[in-house]
Scaffold this active site. Structure first.
Site, PDB file in Angstrom:
ATOM      1  N   THR A  60     -41.230  13.408  26.765  1.00  0.00           N
ATOM      2  CA  THR A  60     -42.247  12.518  26.203  1.00  0.00           C
ATOM      3  C   THR A  60     -43.566  12.624  26.970  1.00  0.00           C
ATOM      4  O   THR A  60     -43.571  12.997  28.146  1.00  0.00           O
ATOM      5  CB  THR A  60     -41.714  11.064  26.282  1.00  0.00           C
ATOM      6  OG1 THR A  60     -42.784  10.160  26.106  1.00  0.00           O
ATOM      7  CG2 THR A  60     -41.094  10.758  27.641  1.00  0.00           C
ATOM      8  N   ASP A  61     -44.650  12.227  26.299  1.00  0.00           N
ATOM      9  CA  ASP A  61     -45.944  12.188  26.991  1.00  0.00           C
ATOM     10  C   ASP A  61     -46.012  11.033  27.997  1.00  0.00           C
ATOM     11  O   ASP A  61     -46.895  10.994  28.843  1.00  0.00           O
ATOM     12  CB  ASP A  61     -47.105  12.082  25.980  1.00  0.00           C
ATOM     13  CG  ASP A  61     -47.037  10.865  25.064  1.00  0.00           C
ATOM     14  OD1 ASP A  61     -46.062  10.090  25.147  1.00  0.00           O
ATOM     15  OD2 ASP A  61     -47.973  10.691  24.249  1.00  0.00           O
ATOM     16  N   GLU A  62     -45.044  10.099  27.897  1.00  0.00           N
ATOM     17  CA  GLU A  62     -45.102   8.914  28.763  1.00  0.00           C
ATOM     18  C   GLU A  62     -44.896   9.249  30.237  1.00  0.00           C
ATOM     19  O   GLU A  62     -45.222   8.443  31.107  1.00  0.00           O
ATOM     20  CB  GLU A  62     -44.082   7.867  28.291  1.00  0.00           C
ATOM     21  CG  GLU A  62     -44.334   7.464  26.847  1.00  0.00           C
ATOM     22  CD  GLU A  62     -43.554   6.245  26.388  1.00  0.00           C
ATOM     23  OE1 GLU A  62     -43.217   5.396  27.219  1.00  0.00           O
ATOM     24  OE2 GLU A  62     -43.287   6.168  25.184  1.00  0.00           O
ATOM     25  N   TYR A  72     -38.032   3.701  31.554  1.00  0.00           N
ATOM     26  CA  TYR A  72     -37.782   4.770  30.578  1.00  0.00           C
ATOM     27  C   TYR A  72     -38.499   6.049  30.993  1.00  0.00           C
ATOM     28  O   TYR A  72     -37.884   7.116  31.130  1.00  0.00           O
ATOM     29  CB  TYR A  72     -38.239   4.338  29.172  1.00  0.00           C
ATOM     30  CG  TYR A  72     -38.376   5.498  28.197  1.00  0.00           C
ATOM     31  CD1 TYR A  72     -37.268   6.226  27.783  1.00  0.00           C
ATOM     32  CD2 TYR A  72     -39.636   5.887  27.697  1.00  0.00           C
ATOM     33  CE1 TYR A  72     -37.396   7.303  26.902  1.00  0.00           C
ATOM     34  CE2 TYR A  72     -39.767   6.956  26.817  1.00  0.00           C
ATOM     35  CZ  TYR A  72     -38.643   7.656  26.425  1.00  0.00           C
ATOM     36  OH  TYR A  72     -38.776   8.727  25.566  1.00  0.00           O
ATOM     37  N   LYS A  96     -37.093   9.768  32.208  1.00  0.00           N
ATOM     38  CA  LYS A  96     -37.425  11.026  31.521  1.00  0.00           C
ATOM     39  C   LYS A  96     -38.113  11.993  32.505  1.00  0.00           C
ATOM     40  O   LYS A  96     -37.848  13.194  32.497  1.00  0.00           O
ATOM     41  CB  LYS A  96     -38.326  10.777  30.312  1.00  0.00           C
ATOM     42  CG  LYS A  96     -37.676  10.038  29.153  1.00  0.00           C
ATOM     43  CD  LYS A  96     -36.503  10.764  28.512  1.00  0.00           C
ATOM     44  CE  LYS A  96     -36.895  12.023  27.763  1.00  0.00           C
ATOM     45  NZ  LYS A  96     -35.736  12.604  27.033  1.00  0.00           N
TER      46      LYS A  96
HETATM   47  N1  NAD Z   1     -39.280   8.695  19.362  1.00  0.00           N
HETATM   48  C1  NAD Z   1     -40.370   9.189  19.915  1.00  0.00           C
HETATM   49  O1  NAD Z   1     -41.502   8.843  19.537  1.00  0.00           O
HETATM   50  C2  NAD Z   1     -40.275  10.229  21.018  1.00  0.00           C
HETATM   51  C3  NAD Z   1     -41.432  10.880  21.460  1.00  0.00           C
HETATM   52  C4  NAD Z   1     -41.326  11.875  22.434  1.00  0.00           C
HETATM   53  C5  NAD Z   1     -40.085  12.200  22.957  1.00  0.00           C
HETATM   54  N2  NAD Z   1     -38.974  11.537  22.523  1.00  0.00           N
HETATM   55  C6  NAD Z   1     -37.658  11.955  23.072  1.00  0.00           C
HETATM   56  O2  NAD Z   1     -36.934  12.510  21.985  1.00  0.00           O
HETATM   57  C7  NAD Z   1     -35.537  12.287  22.168  1.00  0.00           C
HETATM   58  C8  NAD Z   1     -34.962  11.633  20.924  1.00  0.00           C
HETATM   59  O3  NAD Z   1     -35.655  10.400  20.693  1.00  0.00           O
HETATM   60  P1  NAD Z   1     -35.274   9.480  19.440  1.00  0.00           P
HETATM   61  O4  NAD Z   1     -36.446   8.633  19.169  1.00  0.00           O
HETATM   62  O5  NAD Z   1     -34.696  10.323  18.383  1.00  0.00           O
HETATM   63  O6  NAD Z   1     -34.115   8.573  20.096  1.00  0.00           O
HETATM   64  P2  NAD Z   1     -33.017   7.687  19.399  1.00  0.00           P
HETATM   65  O7  NAD Z   1     -32.844   6.498  20.310  1.00  0.00           O
HETATM   66  O8  NAD Z   1     -33.320   7.449  17.969  1.00  0.00           O
HETATM   67  O9  NAD Z   1     -31.698   8.593  19.443  1.00  0.00           O
HETATM   68  C9  NAD Z   1     -31.021   8.890  20.633  1.00  0.00           C
HETATM   69  C10 NAD Z   1     -29.664   9.470  20.259  1.00  0.00           C
HETATM   70  O10 NAD Z   1     -28.994   9.839  21.481  1.00  0.00           O
HETATM   71  C11 NAD Z   1     -27.652   9.380  21.412  1.00  0.00           C
HETATM   72  N3  NAD Z   1     -27.182   9.134  22.779  1.00  0.00           N
HETATM   73  C12 NAD Z   1     -27.629   8.197  23.648  1.00  0.00           C
HETATM   74  N4  NAD Z   1     -26.947   8.265  24.811  1.00  0.00           N
HETATM   75  C13 NAD Z   1     -26.059   9.286  24.665  1.00  0.00           C
HETATM   76  C14 NAD Z   1     -25.092   9.860  25.537  1.00  0.00           C
HETATM   77  N5  NAD Z   1     -24.869   9.376  26.771  1.00  0.00           N
HETATM   78  N6  NAD Z   1     -24.367  10.920  25.092  1.00  0.00           N
HETATM   79  C15 NAD Z   1     -24.579  11.410  23.817  1.00  0.00           C
HETATM   80  N7  NAD Z   1     -25.467  10.885  22.963  1.00  0.00           N
HETATM   81  C16 NAD Z   1     -26.199   9.843  23.384  1.00  0.00           C
HETATM   82  C17 NAD Z   1     -27.704   8.113  20.574  1.00  0.00           C
HETATM   83  O11 NAD Z   1     -26.441   7.768  20.032  1.00  0.00           O
HETATM   84  C18 NAD Z   1     -28.747   8.490  19.535  1.00  0.00           C
HETATM   85  O12 NAD Z   1     -28.133   9.127  18.437  1.00  0.00           O
HETATM   86  C19 NAD Z   1     -35.406  11.449  23.429  1.00  0.00           C
HETATM   87  O13 NAD Z   1     -35.078  12.318  24.484  1.00  0.00           O
HETATM   88  C20 NAD Z   1     -36.783  10.847  23.622  1.00  0.00           C
HETATM   89  O14 NAD Z   1     -37.039  10.607  24.986  1.00  0.00           O
HETATM   90  C21 NAD Z   1     -39.024  10.558  21.566  1.00  0.00           C
END
Ligand code: NAD
Length: 335
Positions: A132-134, A158, A162
């Site tokens: 993430t950009d965070e 968080y 990350k």
């Molecule tokens: N949503 C955003 O805007 C955004 C932006 C940049 C980066 N990200 C990164 O992208 C990735 C996905 O984000 P998202 O928004 O889809 O998240 P989300 O919370 O919607 O999904 C996370 C998934 O991971 C699974 N999970 C959690 N812990 C687990 C574990 N211990 N073992 C196996 N599975 C597990 C959950 O069941 C879920 O299906 C993350 O790494 C997040 O940091 C998200």
């Protein structure tokens, strides 16, 4: 290509699986997901009978399971994470367990499977880490956007978890020659996003006739990218990104939370009376912005969906898929 996707039942992971199975009918995808509160197999209903798709219910911290899965794939695309800043402020334990220890476990499994940069043909083995950009902290209004060289300065549990995982991934490249790439992306929006996050929360609350809560004065700025454009960027990195490199991904769409709110209110024929201003988030970062010129120059990627177009389509999706989010909001899916 045989891909292990972690966290594929979540928002971005599910969109990525749809994208890959549609674009590459010859690819195979294994989805390893623990199905936490954020994981939802409804997100993948339309592919569950696809012979190129397999779901494994399990945790990325499970050493034996992860070792076995990694042995049989070419690429790991690692999405699984605890992803909600507010939850990390309430309780950080799960963030360290999954985001840090889980990532380390995956890296160890790739190392044990003999993945080495230079010894396997380019593109054959790769661990791609989604971040993430965070991790870069908070910008003042006129400071230049983050890029791959910006120093890390995470400010929430968080983003700290990350950032730790990013450092571990990079350390495995330098120390163990693990073939890795990393991407740091701005805020995503689009279909299948858990309705605790700003855009789906606001849209679904308005459909239900509820108020929409804005932190503080609503002046915090985020950069927004449609999830499909994020998936396209990840796919390009996984196939053609240079091993050991980090790529920043952004939407060229900096907006204050108030701007987003007004946009949604307008699209939903609602007005300011639906807004409820609430106490600001602790340590709320002021602004994030991304300079994505590296991925643009090297991999010819740039956002293809404008914010105007994407938000309209997203509002429609939540209007047309009320069963999906009502089951989550009513607690019928799980917990
Ligand atoms: N949503 C955003 O805007 C955004 C932006 C940049 C980066 N990200 C990164 O992208 C990735 C996905 O984000 P998202 O928004 O889809 O998240 P989300 O919370 O919607 O999904 C996370 C998934 O991971 C699974 N999970 C959690 N812990 C687990 C574990 N211990 N073992 C196996 N599975 C597990 C959950 O069941 C879920 O299906 C993350 O790494 C997040 O940091 C998200």
């Amino acid at each position: 290509m045989k891909i292990l996707v972690t966290g594929g039942a979540g928002f971005i992971g599910a969109n990525f699986i749809h994208y890959i199975l549609e674009k590459y009918p010859e690819d195979k995808v294994i989805n390893l997901d623990a199905l936490t509160y954020a994981g939802n197999l409804d997100n993948l209903k339309d592919v569950e009978n696809n012979p190129n798709y397999e779901f494994v219910h399990g945790d990325i911290t499970d050493k034996k399971l992860v070792n076995n899965l990694v042995k049989n794939v070419d690429v790991v695309v690692h999405f699984a994470a605890e992803s909600h800043v507010d939850r990390s402020i309430e309780d950080s334990d799960a963030f360290v367990k999954t985001n840090v220890n889980g990532t380390l476990n995956l890296l160890e499994a790739c190392k044990s499977a003999g993945w080495r940069n230079g010894t396997s043909p380019a593109g054959e083995k790769r661990f791609h880490h989604i971040s993430t950009d965070e991790v870069y902290g908070s910008l003042k209004k006129d400071e230049p956007a983050f890029n791959e060289k910006t120093a890390y300065d995470p400010r929430s549990p968080y983003s700290a978890s990350k950032a730790s995982s990013d450092h571990l991934v990079r350390s495995y490249f330098h120390t163990h020659k693990l073939p890795i790439t990393i991407s740091n992306c701005s805020n995503n929006y689009g279909p299948y996003q858990f309705p605790e996050k700003l855009i789906p929360l606001f849209v679904t609350n308005l459909i239900e006739g509820k108020k929409i809560p804005i932190y503080g004065t609503g002046e915090n700025i985020r950069d927004w990218l449609h999830v499909k454009d994020h998936c396209i960027a990840i796919d390009k990195i996984v196939r053609d990104g240079r091993i050991g490199e980090t790529y920043c991904i952004g939407g060229n769409a900096e907006k204050t939370n108030l701007e987003i709110t007004h946009k949604i209110l307008k699209l939903m024929n609602a007005d300011e009376n639906s807004i409820k201003y609430v106490e600001d988030r602790k340590g709320h970062d002021k602004r994030y912005a991304i300079n994505f010129s590296k991925i643009k120059n090297e991999l010819d990627w740039e956002p293809s969906i404008s914010f105007e177009e994407g938000i309209k389509e997203t509002v429609e999706w939540y209007k047309n898929n009320q069963d999906w989010w009502k089951r989550i909001k009513n607690g019928e899916y799980r917990k």
